[in-house]
Scaffold this motif. Structure first.
Motif, mmCIF file in Angstrom:
data_model
loop_
_atom_site.group_PDB
_atom_site.id
_atom_site.type_symbol
_atom_site.label_atom_id
_atom_site.label_comp_id
_atom_site.label_asym_id
_atom_site.label_seq_id
_atom_site.Cartn_x
_atom_site.Cartn_y
_atom_site.Cartn_z
ATOM 1 N N LYS A 37 0.835 -1.189 0.000
ATOM 2 C CA LYS A 37 0.000 0.000 0.000
ATOM 3 C C LYS A 37 0.880 1.252 0.000
ATOM 4 O O LYS A 37 1.894 1.306 0.689
ATOM 5 N N GLU A 70 -6.739 1.641 -6.220
ATOM 6 C CA GLU A 70 -7.679 0.718 -5.593
ATOM 7 C C GLU A 70 -8.955 1.434 -5.170
ATOM 8 O O GLU A 70 -9.387 1.332 -4.022
ATOM 9 N N ARG A 73 -9.673 3.013 -1.785
ATOM 10 C CA ARG A 73 -8.625 2.518 -0.881
ATOM 11 C C ARG A 73 -7.242 3.073 -1.216
ATOM 12 O O ARG A 73 -6.267 2.747 -0.556
#
Length: 228
Positions: A37, A70, A73
């Motif tokens: 991430k 994402e 996200r």
């Protein structure tokens, strides 16, 4: 995207340019892992840039397919797969062989000198790695790019050169993730490619380049470290 590699120092860079190259380098060299991430606040602190600059950088990297968005996200580093490797290898081959033929047809003496000089730098690094100096791996990535870029640098198509640069970056990322290099056979390929390019033997050079890229693909796949 510029046709020059992100590894190469630039003049008159902004702070954002430097951060862009650093983040991109960290993705390709595997310091930022596939699927990791990318949190804006963390990137802001790590690379010492503002939030708006981070967002601009992430957009650029998304366009280059090095990261994925994402939805709500946020962003993450693009994943890797055997199918993805085969796809980017095919793209690199398509672009590089076309650019190579154009360069062999149009290149001048300065271009020939650039090819020879880039190969000398690459071969010096390769010999050190073959002798066991793995600290030279990062230098090899740079010089491998420099050599292949030199062979096609007389191509008159900025679009092909930009697309090739992006494909090359994504292809070499797989090598960096498994840290496997072919050693002497790759060095021999590079020497022979230099000679064929300077001799203007386009068909033979394209055949060798095709086998060279395929061998690199096969090596990475043979490690078993790239998921299906």
């Amino acid at each position: 995207m510029e046709s020059k590699s992100f590894f190469e120092p630039r003049e008159n860079e902004t702070i954002g340019d430097v951060a862009y190259r650093r983040i991109k380098s960290d993705i390709i060299r595997g310091y930022l892992k596939p699927g990791e991430k990318l949190k804006i606040d963390a990137l802001k602190e790590r690379y010492a840039v503002g939030v708006s600059t981070v967002r601009e950088i992430l957009t650029r990297l998304w366009v280059e397919q090095l990261i994925h968005a994402e939805g709500q996200r946020g962003f993450e580093v693009a994943g890797v797969s055997q199918a993805g490797l085969r796809d980017v290898a095919a793209l690199r081959l398509l672009l590089e062989t076309q650019a190579l033929r154009q360069s062999i047809a149009a290149g001048d003496l300065r271009w020939e000198a650039d090819v020879v000089r880039a190969h000398y730098m690459l071969s010096t690094v390769e010999e050190k790695i073959i002798e066991g100096d793995l600290s030279m791996v990062n230098a090899w990535v740079q010089q491998d790019w420099e050599f292949h870029h030199a062979t096609i640098s007389a191509c008159a198509s900025p679009a092909i050169m930009a697309a090739h640069s992006s494909a090359f970056d994504r292809f070499i990322r797989y090598h960096m993730l498994v840290l496997e290099f072919r050693g002497r056979p790759a060095a021999v390929d590079h020497s022979e490619l230099r000679d064929l390019v300077v001799a203007r033997k386009a068909d033979a050079a394209v055949k060798l380049l095709t086998n060279h890229i395929q061998s690199g693909l096969d090596l990475v796949l043979s490690t078993g470290r790239i998921p299906l």
